[in-house]
Enzyme design. Sequence first.
Site, short mmCIF file in Angstrom:
data_model
loop_
_atom_site.label_atom_id
_atom_site.label_comp_id
_atom_site.label_asym_id
_atom_site.label_seq_id
_atom_site.Cartn_x
_atom_site.Cartn_y
_atom_site.Cartn_z
N PRO A 70 0.83 -1.20 0.00
CA PRO A 70 0.00 0.00 0.00
C PRO A 70 0.87 1.25 0.00
CG PRO A 70 -0.19 -1.20 2.08
CD PRO A 70 0.62 -2.04 1.17
N CYS A 71 0.37 2.28 -0.65
CA CYS A 71 1.22 3.45 -0.88
C CYS A 71 1.07 4.50 0.21
CB CYS A 71 0.91 4.05 -2.24
SG CYS A 71 -0.83 4.39 -2.46
N GLN A 72 0.02 4.42 1.04
CA GLN A 72 -0.15 5.46 2.05
C GLN A 72 0.99 5.39 3.05
OE1 GLN A 72 -2.07 2.79 1.93
NE2 GLN A 72 -4.06 3.35 1.09
N PHE A 74 4.19 6.26 3.02
CA PHE A 74 5.63 6.23 2.77
C PHE A 74 6.21 7.58 3.15
CE2 PHE A 74 4.75 2.73 -0.32
CZ PHE A 74 5.47 1.78 0.39
#
Length: 364
Positions: A70-72, A74
């Site tokens: 998941p990209c949230q 980073f």
Amino acid sequence: MLDLFAGCGGLTRGFIDQGSFDGVGGVELDRAAAATYAANFDPTGLHTYTGDIAGFTNVPSVDLVVGGPPCQGFSALGKRDPTDVRNQLWRQFVRVVRDSDARMFVFENVDRFAKTLEFQRLRDAAGEGGELADFRTQVFRLNAADYGAPQKRVRTVIVGSSIGPIAEPAPTHARRPAEGRDRWVSLRDAFAGGPLVLELPVRAERLPDRSVDFQGGEVPGAFELRELHVTRNYDLKSLIRYAHIQPGQSRFALPDELQYPCWRKHTKGAGDVLGRLRWDEPAVTIRTEFFKPEKGRFLHPQWENGGEQINRALTHAEAAVVQGFDARHVWCGTKTEIARQIGNAVPPPLARAIAQPVAERLGA
Ligand SMILES: C[S@@+](CC[C@H](N)C(=O)[O-])C[C@H]1O[C@@H](n2cnc3c(N)ncnc32)[C@H](O)[C@@H]1O
């Protein structure tokens, strides 16, 4: 191949379609997404690990590991927060690559991932002195529209290899047709010539009442693409708002009395909110809440102009088509869960294009 953070299996779908790969298994925390992955690629459910990747220790031996955590969350370069649990996900990816004896990996993420600390650490791990010392990495910035998806979606793709580099995935499409490249696939092409949707009536609200047994429990589904042609019940004021917005326009086209109070103060920013798509272009990036016009440029492109005006967001089926899924893919979960799976997926046409040079390097 093994698919980590598999979601509904967009990456696996593209890799299998390329023709050289078998999906050996998937790892996915979300039960509904895991059920979708299994319904498409693992009918027994025995090779789908449903849970936190940290607990996935029985790692099979494979040639290739793919995944897109998941990209949230980073962290931006320079802002170290070693306690953020999401920072550990790339470490888990590295661990599984090592334990699987894979010769190559493909790590997919949002465009801005290339500017994060985790990106740098992943590249450092794959290289001299790192945990994957035999590997070298290549970084590609790829737009799904250049690979035949009717959607502009730019992604960072890191390919790691212990057996030599790959060629850049060859684009098949371009904004303007060029030698050997067709014009980007527009929404008109995708919907009119596509597998399904425009001929079907839009269903009001609900998915069919059906469920499937998955790893000892029930999950709604499995639904076919045409069953996902569902919309919401909009209130009258919303419908009046949508009727003002022409293709390419957004909330700024609304007369003052129809602006939401909270927007009046914000005349800048969030320009895509309540936006209407354009027929003759690919869609903008589909996100997990594409079914809410207030969340982006997700209004159906049809606005009078000789046809019926369609005042609603894309249906789930249309969003799946925009992501490049076709009628072979089936879906499990509630409406919200399936929307999340669709919005999170790697477009299969993009995955398929990446699979080609990876297969060539593996000699598959
Ligand atoms: C961006 S999506 C992956 C999409 C997928 N590659 C595809 O093409 O369909 C990321 C996925 O990681 C899953 N996830 C998040 N945290 C996880 C964890 N700790 N262990 C396993 N999966 C996790 C999420 O549920 C989500 O489905």
